[in-house]
Design an enzyme around this catalytic site. Structure first.
Site, PDB file in Angstrom:
ATOM      1  CB  ILE A  82      -0.953   0.016   1.211  1.00  0.00           C
ATOM      2  CG1 ILE A  82      -1.812  -1.251   1.227  1.00  0.00           C
ATOM      3  CG2 ILE A  82      -1.818   1.267   1.184  1.00  0.00           C
ATOM      4  CD1 ILE A  82      -2.631  -1.476  -0.029  1.00  0.00           C
ATOM      5  CE  LYS A  83       4.346   5.206  -4.858  1.00  0.00           C
ATOM      6  NZ  LYS A  83       4.475   5.263  -6.335  1.00  0.00           N
ATOM      7  CG  LEU A  84      -0.151   4.435   2.938  1.00  0.00           C
ATOM      8  CD1 LEU A  84       0.344   3.813   4.225  1.00  0.00           C
ATOM      9  CD2 LEU A  84      -1.642   4.706   3.016  1.00  0.00           C
TER      10      LEU A  84
END
Length: 214
Positions: A82-84
């Protein structure tokens, strides 16, 4: 050093994969938009090509929304990361997701302190953008060196993904500094293999071969 490919173009991913260069993939909303396809369809196809970390970015700006999106995305495949965004809300989401065993990639990092905060929040990966810093006359590679030193000083296990790579020199310097990963556009990957003396050598060998009695 690991090489990720920075694209959502499935053709480019397939081509780079056949070269044996791809350890993972990073995508973002801009890259997905260029593909002209549905987000989840692209991500699913990528996971079928590359058996490695696939970064998929959330769109929500609040931690609750980010976590909700993340839980949906990780259902696609076990390799989804998951890219945040590097924001206070992004850090909150990173902390929550890391506690659940969900891998995270904190992106849009432009200072060593931002990378340190992401590591303290439990990020699996941190993604400093060197090219964009160079664009505004700041030292992009300098922050990679500083992040490497900080992580080594305190034993942080977050892996450094050098992002916004524009040329082979960025890759070379990342390797010399000791970054864990470079996420590289396909065009730059191809440049890594090229040198005019290599081409000249091949041409010379072929010319000499033509002179050999058959």
């Amino acid at each position: 050093m690991k090489f990720f490919i920075d694209t959502a173009d499935v053709h480019e991913i397939r081509e780079a994969h056949t070269l044996g260069l791809v350890d993972g993939v990073t995508t973002n909303p801009s890259l997905i938009a260029k593909s002209g396809r549905k987000f989840k369809d692209v991500i699913k196809e990528i996971t079928a090509i590359v058996d490695g970390p696939i970064s998929a970015e959330v769109i929500a700006l609040d931690a609750e929304g980010m976590v909700k999106e993340a839980k949906d995305l990780v259902k696609i495949h076990k390799n989804i990361v998951i890219k945040l965004p590097m924001t206070p809300e992004g850090l909150k989401a990173t902390k929550q997701l890391s506690a659940k065993g969900i891998k995270t990639n904190v992106t849009l990092i432009f200072t060593p302190m931002q990378a340190l905060l992401a590591a303290k929040a439990g990020a699996t990966y941190v993604s400093p953008f060197v090219g964009r810093l160079d664009d505004i006359s700041q030292d992009g590679m300098g922050i990679i060196e500083e992040i490497r030193t900080i992580f080594d000083n305190y034993g942080y296990t977050s892996e450094i993904i050098v992002a916004s790579i524009r040329n082979p020199i960025h890759v070379l310097n990342s390797a010399l500094i000791g970054a864990d990963i470079c996420t590289i556009p396909y065009s730059v990957m191809l440049q890594l293999s090229k040198h005019p003396l290599t081409d000249a050598g091949i041409k010379k060998f072929l010319e000499d071969w033509e002179k050999v009695p058959k």
